[in-house]
Design a protein around this motif. Structure first.
Motif, PDB file in Angstrom:
ATOM      1  N   GLU A   1       0.771  -1.065  -0.027  1.00  0.00           N
ATOM      2  CA  GLU A   1       0.092   0.042  -0.314  1.00  0.00           C
ATOM      3  C   GLU A   1       0.948   1.154  -0.081  1.00  0.00           C
ATOM      4  O   GLU A   1       1.787   1.373   1.106  1.00  0.00           O
ATOM      5  CB  GLU A   1      -0.755  -0.084   1.306  1.00  0.00           C
TER       6      GLU A   1
ATOM      7  N   LYS B   1       4.438   7.093  -1.901  1.00  0.00           N
ATOM      8  CA  LYS B   1       3.419   7.101  -2.690  1.00  0.00           C
ATOM      9  C   LYS B   1       3.750   8.029  -3.726  1.00  0.00           C
ATOM     10  O   LYS B   1       3.521   7.526  -5.124  1.00  0.00           O
ATOM     11  CB  LYS B   1       2.146   7.512  -2.001  1.00  0.00           C
TER      12      LYS B   1
ATOM     13  N   CYS C   1      -4.245   6.670 -13.584  1.00  0.00           N
ATOM     14  CA  CYS C   1      -3.732   5.680 -12.508  1.00  0.00           C
ATOM     15  C   CYS C   1      -4.747   5.412 -11.174  1.00  0.00           C
ATOM     16  O   CYS C   1      -5.320   6.612 -10.943  1.00  0.00           O
ATOM     17  CB  CYS C   1      -2.452   6.528 -12.007  1.00  0.00           C
ATOM     18  N   GLU C   2      -4.791   4.262 -11.138  1.00  0.00           N
ATOM     19  CA  GLU C   2      -5.867   4.036 -10.055  1.00  0.00           C
ATOM     20  C   GLU C   2      -5.043   2.881  -9.039  1.00  0.00           C
ATOM     21  O   GLU C   2      -4.297   1.880  -9.417  1.00  0.00           O
ATOM     22  CB  GLU C   2      -7.083   3.319 -10.800  1.00  0.00           C
ATOM     23  N   MET C   3      -5.684   3.196  -7.760  1.00  0.00           N
ATOM     24  CA  MET C   3      -5.100   2.374  -6.919  1.00  0.00           C
ATOM     25  C   MET C   3      -6.212   1.854  -6.086  1.00  0.00           C
ATOM     26  O   MET C   3      -6.953   2.423  -5.518  1.00  0.00           O
ATOM     27  CB  MET C   3      -4.078   2.914  -5.877  1.00  0.00           C
TER      28      MET C   3
ATOM     29  N   ARG D   1      -7.695  -0.975  -2.848  1.00  0.00           N
ATOM     30  CA  ARG D   1      -7.212  -1.735  -2.002  1.00  0.00           C
ATOM     31  C   ARG D   1      -8.048  -3.130  -2.172  1.00  0.00           C
ATOM     32  O   ARG D   1      -8.844  -3.094  -2.583  1.00  0.00           O
ATOM     33  CB  ARG D   1      -7.699  -1.088  -0.655  1.00  0.00           C
TER      34      ARG D   1
ATOM     35  N   ILE E   1      -1.896  -3.557  -2.743  1.00  0.00           N
ATOM     36  CA  ILE E   1      -3.050  -2.762  -3.443  1.00  0.00           C
ATOM     37  C   ILE E   1      -2.870  -3.074  -5.088  1.00  0.00           C
ATOM     38  O   ILE E   1      -1.914  -3.920  -5.377  1.00  0.00           O
ATOM     39  CB  ILE E   1      -2.958  -1.336  -3.522  1.00  0.00           C
TER      40      ILE E   1
ATOM     41  N   ILE F   1      -2.277  -1.484  -8.405  1.00  0.00           N
ATOM     42  CA  ILE F   1      -2.122  -0.127  -9.425  1.00  0.00           C
ATOM     43  C   ILE F   1      -2.547  -0.469 -10.668  1.00  0.00           C
ATOM     44  O   ILE F   1      -2.085  -1.559 -11.164  1.00  0.00           O
ATOM     45  CB  ILE F   1      -0.973   0.228  -8.961  1.00  0.00           C
TER      46      ILE F   1
END
Ligand SMILES: C[S@@+](CC[C@H](N)C(=O)[O-])C[C@H]1O[C@@H](n2cnc3c(N)ncnc32)[C@H](O)[C@@H]1O
Length: 280
Positions: free
Chosen positions: A159, A219, A235-237, A239, A267, A269
């Protein structure tokens, strides 16, 4: 890419032992289940020619093929891991029609793999082998060079946290004597001189046990490096979630796991090569 000629890797001595980690409930019931959910989503949108970087023994490459990829190429720095992956594919017959193949290669020096132009590049536990912003940018450059303009990189990593110093202090306090919970034990052994992250040591308490040395970078570095390498898109993260049907089978175990989140969280990504109208 320089094939079959990389330097020795920490995984050369792990080899076939590695797959035992995939039976740990947090990997099998959470990571692999979540990986399947998002991979299937991307594969369904036509991302079907896939390059799997840091493929290890081919666990994810085989899964992606099973879940709908048209073809898979796996690349890993460890000759031993690749030998295990090839032996597994041969034994199961999954490589029989030429849709699954493996190569030895260093993602820090990747070049174009088999003509490039992949719909999707995956890296399940790849980015955490970059020790600096420069190395991470180098990895992303290899990813970008192999993606179609509308292609996605899709990976799994720790994460991302911006204030890692506080995170590491809180995590050690939080864990207290419970270090071996969930079958993995992680220690932040060294703060990088750059201030951009930490060296981590992870013990996998499987039979036989083994350790992995990786990095946890801030990050903003994870995102800045992608941009510096020319990955300009969304860009997506996300959980990882414990699936409901898994949770109800052992509520105490998973409630404990949830109480440790995000201290333990890993996570997904996803980064697009270029801006597109279709969101991930
Ligand atoms: C934790 S394993 C993950 C394997 C696989 N993705 C999976 O989830 O089963 C990490 C893998 O990354 C590989 N690796 C580390 N640094 C690499 C690099 N620079 N280039 C290619 N592979 C690398 C290691 O050899 C190892 O097989």
């Amino acid at each position: 890419m320089s094939t079959e000629s990389t330097k020795p890797s920490q995984y050369d001595s792990i080899g076939a032992q590695y797959d035992a980690i995939k039976s740990l409930p947090i990997i099998k019931e959470v990571e692999t289940a979540n990986f399947r959910k998002y991979a299937v989503e991307l594969l369904a949108s036509g991302k079907s020619r896939v390059l799997d970087l840091a493929c290890g023994t081919g666990f994810c490459s085989e899964k992606l093929l099973e879940w709908g990829a048209a073809s898979m190429t796996g690349v890993d720095i460890s000759r031993n891991m690749i030998e295990v992956a090839r032996a597994k594919a041969e034994q199961s017959g999954k490589d029989a029609d030429g849709r699954l193949q493996y190569q030895v290669g260093d993602v820090l020096n990747l070049g174009i793999v088999d003509g490039g132009e992949y719909d999707m590049v995956t890296g399940v536990w790849l980015l955490n082998y970059a020790s600096s912003r420069e190395e991470l940018t180098q990895m992303y450059r290899g990813i970008r060079a192999n993606l179609k303009p509308s292609g996605h990189f899709f990976g799994v990593c720790e994460e991302p946290q911006e204030d890692l110093d506080t995170f590491v202090r809180q995590r050690q306090l939080f864990l207290g004597g419970n270090r071996r919970l969930f079958g993995l034990e992680t220690e932040y052994t060294e703060r990088l001189a750059s201030g951009n992250g930490y060296v981590m040591e992870t013990w996998a308490h499987v039979d036989p046990p083994f350790t992995m040395r990786t990095y946890h970078l801030r990050k903003s570095i994870i995102i800045e490096a992608a941009r510096a390498a020319g990955l300009e898109g969304h860009c997506e993260m996300r959980r990882m979630e414990v699936p409901e049907e898994v949770y109800v089978k052992d509520k105490d175990y998973w409630a404990l796991y949830d109480s440790f989140t995000p201290k333990f969280s890993t996570i997904f990504i996803a980064v697009e090569r270029a801006e597109s109208t279709r969101p991930f």
